[in-house]
Design an enzyme around this catalytic site. Structure first.
Site, PDB file in Angstrom:
ATOM      1  N   ASP A 158       0.855  -1.192   0.000  1.00 13.33           N
ATOM      2  CA  ASP A 158       0.000   0.000   0.000  1.00 13.33           C
ATOM      3  C   ASP A 158       0.893   1.245   0.000  1.00 13.33           C
ATOM      4  O   ASP A 158       1.778   1.396   0.845  1.00 13.33           O
ATOM      5  CB  ASP A 158      -0.897  -0.022   1.246  1.00 13.33           C
TER       6      ASP A 158
ATOM      7  N   ASP B  14      -3.579   2.312  -5.370  1.00 11.68           N
ATOM      8  CA  ASP B  14      -2.330   2.308  -4.589  1.00 11.68           C
ATOM      9  C   ASP B  14      -2.170   1.075  -3.714  1.00 11.68           C
ATOM     10  O   ASP B  14      -1.343   1.066  -2.821  1.00 11.68           O
ATOM     11  CB  ASP B  14      -2.247   3.567  -3.723  1.00 11.68           C
ATOM     12  N   GLU B  15      -2.950   0.032  -3.978  1.00  8.61           N
ATOM     13  CA  GLU B  15      -2.993  -1.075  -3.027  1.00  8.61           C
ATOM     14  C   GLU B  15      -3.226  -2.392  -3.751  1.00  8.61           C
ATOM     15  O   GLU B  15      -4.113  -2.483  -4.585  1.00  8.61           O
ATOM     16  CB  GLU B  15      -4.155  -0.780  -2.068  1.00  8.61           C
TER      17      GLU B  15
HETATM   18  P1  TTP Z   1      -5.274   4.967   1.212  1.00  4.92           P
HETATM   19  O1  TTP Z   1      -4.222   3.950   0.915  1.00  4.92           O
HETATM   20  O2  TTP Z   1      -6.363   4.621   2.157  1.00  4.92           O
HETATM   21  O3  TTP Z   1      -4.603   6.300   1.787  1.00  4.92           O
HETATM   22  P2  TTP Z   1      -3.200   6.942   1.474  1.00  4.92           P
HETATM   23  O4  TTP Z   1      -2.423   6.151   0.491  1.00  4.92           O
HETATM   24  O5  TTP Z   1      -3.441   8.372   1.077  1.00  4.92           O
HETATM   25  O6  TTP Z   1      -2.495   6.961   2.901  1.00  4.92           O
HETATM   26  P3  TTP Z   1      -1.831   5.754   3.702  1.00  4.92           P
HETATM   27  O7  TTP Z   1      -0.395   6.140   3.866  1.00  4.92           O
HETATM   28  O8  TTP Z   1      -2.551   5.723   5.014  1.00  4.92           O
HETATM   29  O9  TTP Z   1      -2.022   4.519   2.864  1.00  4.92           O
HETATM   30  O10 TTP Z   1      -5.954   5.439  -0.128  1.00  4.92           O
HETATM   31  C1  TTP Z   1      -5.228   5.618  -1.328  1.00  4.92           C
HETATM   32  C2  TTP Z   1      -5.696   6.830  -2.108  1.00  4.92           C
HETATM   33  O11 TTP Z   1      -7.110   6.738  -2.343  1.00  4.92           O
HETATM   34  C3  TTP Z   1      -5.491   8.129  -1.338  1.00  4.92           C
HETATM   35  O12 TTP Z   1      -4.227   8.695  -1.590  1.00  4.92           O
HETATM   36  C4  TTP Z   1      -6.629   8.984  -1.812  1.00  4.92           C
HETATM   37  C5  TTP Z   1      -7.725   8.024  -2.211  1.00  4.92           C
HETATM   38  N1  TTP Z   1      -8.808   8.014  -1.193  1.00  4.92           N
HETATM   39  C6  TTP Z   1      -9.952   8.762  -1.413  1.00  4.92           C
HETATM   40  O13 TTP Z   1     -10.109   9.407  -2.449  1.00  4.92           O
HETATM   41  N2  TTP Z   1     -10.934   8.768  -0.452  1.00  4.92           N
HETATM   42  C7  TTP Z   1     -10.816   8.080   0.722  1.00  4.92           C
HETATM   43  O14 TTP Z   1     -11.729   8.111   1.576  1.00  4.92           O
HETATM   44  C8  TTP Z   1      -9.628   7.284   0.934  1.00  4.92           C
HETATM   45  C9  TTP Z   1      -9.462   6.496   2.199  1.00  4.92           C
HETATM   46  C10 TTP Z   1      -8.661   7.290  -0.051  1.00  4.92           C
HETATM   47 MG    MG Z   2      -2.161   4.094   0.721  1.00  5.07          MG
END
Ligand code: TTP
Ligand code: MG
Length: 378
Positions: free
Chosen positions: A22, A122-123
């Site tokens: 992720d 991203d995951e």
């Molecule tokens: P995430 O992997 O949940 O968040 P992140 O990568 O920004 O942070 P982390 O370091 O905690 O992993 O989500 C990935 C992308 O998806 C994030 O950059 C933006 C988008 N997203 C949204 O648009 N709305 C949301 O509610 C969430 C959780 C994520």
């Molecule tokens: Mg993320």
């Protein structure tokens, strides 16, 4: 020791090697990479409420902004209250850019294995039990990927490496930012025992509240309570919680290419042919049951069912029927297949049915990205 379960839980399988990767603060990190002056700002990706009549939602925020308490899905107006104005920068998301980065990262993943299941841009999960690099170490493979992503994309990610998807995801969350968590089978229950229940994927705020009322605050609490008790309170979800708390998740990594398939079908040839209507219907019913399983595994909902039937003279007919609504329910699939079969039954049974098939197609799927885009439609 395992939980009190009276054998209700399945036997664990710890032989697979699964990685969950992720990206850290994904959208924000891409923007900071492309404009390093943003690095010491509190960067929020989303619509600036000040320029939009107070509307807008935070998609994500960099770690500077998170220190002020900003997080995904928070109203932008709240982020504005939390962060000093001279620190705060809003940027609209650039999905085209994020998609391109995601595609490049996926190419790196596919150099390791084609068993890649993307959950969001991203995951992803990777099943590296067998892999193209012939490595027996998931950790080594994951570190290699993490290093490549940093060097070639200028972006950080975190990963969990272990024997199932649930634990791998928990591990990557635990590792954030730019970390790794390795969970060996013999360590899993002890690791889970220490985790707060809100860290358990799938346990939302309401369920947390109910668990607290039952005196359960951590994985240890879930491990100690009888599975039957969890089922009594939470039905299927209770069963899943018990599985997870005990480090059990038998779900497989469903590769994206399988995911993108336009249809999922089952067909079989019969020798001797089928002459009996009940036998034909029983087979259709069995097909529907296994289609339900396959669709559920992929979170697919079919809008159309196709019946294929061939007689002893190799005359083949396919008939399709649009369903009243998208479904993965075996009964509804069977119902449609039976209605398609009805008008053909007599003549085909007379000659003998040599082949029978049912296909579910025309999929609808809940898409994470659509949810993200929805946030910006106001
Ligand atoms: P995430 O992997 O949940 O968040 P992140 O990568 O920004 O942070 P982390 O370091 O905690 O992993 O989500 C990935 C992308 O998806 C994030 O950059 C933006 C988008 N997203 C949204 O648009 N709305 C949301 O509610 C969430 C959780 C994520
Ligand atoms: Mg993320």
């Amino acid at each position: 020791m395992t939980s009190p379960s009276d054998g209700l839980l399945p036997v664990n399988d710890t032989h697979r090697r699964i990685i969950h990767v992720d990206m850290d603060a994904f959208y924000a990190s891409v923007e900071m990479r492309d404009n390093p002056t943003l690095k010491n700002k509190a960067l929020v990706i989303g619509q600036d409420a000040r320029k939009n009549h107070g509307h807008g939602v935070v998609a994500t925020a960099n770690y500077v902004a998170r220190k002020y308490g900003v997080h995904s899905a928070m109203p932008s107006i709240k982020a504005i209250r939390l962060v000093p104005a001279d620190k705060l920068v809003f940027l609209r998301p650039d999905f085209t850019k994020y998609r391109a980065v995601s595609a490049e990262i996926h190419e790196m993943m596919h150099e390791i294995t084609d068993s890649v299941q993307s959950i969001a841009l991203d995951e992803a999960y990777l099943d590296v039990t067998e892999n193209k690099l012939g490595s027996t170490s998931a950790v080594e493979l994951a570190i290699g990927l993490q290093t490549r992503i940093r060097e070639e994309e200028g972006l950080n990610c975190s990963f969990g490496a272990t024997y199932n998807k649930f634990l791998a995801k928990m591990g990557s969350e635990y590792a954030k930012p730019f970390g790794r968590t390795v969970i060996l089978p013999e360590e899993a229950r002890a690791f889970l025992a220490r985790q707060k229940i809100k860290k358990f994927h799938g346990i939302g705020p309401k369920t947390q509240e109910r668990l607290h009322q039952m005196g359960i605050y951590t994985g240890r609490g879930l491990q100690r309570i009888h599975v039957r008790e969890l089922i009594k309170h939470f039905n299927r979800m209770g069963y899943l919680m018990a599985e997870h708390a005990n480090g059990i998740d038998l779900s497989r990594v469903v590769p994206d290419d399988e995911h993108n398939r336009k249809s999922i079908g089952i067909e079989r040839t019969y020798e001797p042919c089928i002459y009996n209507e009940q036998t034909a219907l029983t087979n259709l019913r069995n097909y529907a049951a296994s289609l339900e399983e396959k669709l559920q595994e992929r979170n697919f909902f079919a809008n159309t069912v196709v019946l294929k039937i061939r007689n002893n003279d190799f005359v083949t007919v396919t008939k399709r029927r649009k369903l009243p609504h998208a479904t993965h329910n075996a009964t509804e699939i069977y119902q449609a297949a039976r209605e398609l079969f009805g008008p053909l039954a007599n003549s085909f049974l007379n000659d003998g049915i040599r082949l029978l098939g049912v296909t579910a197609t025309d999929f609808s799927e809940a898409d994470f990205e659509d949810v993200g885009l929805d946030l910006f439609s106001d």
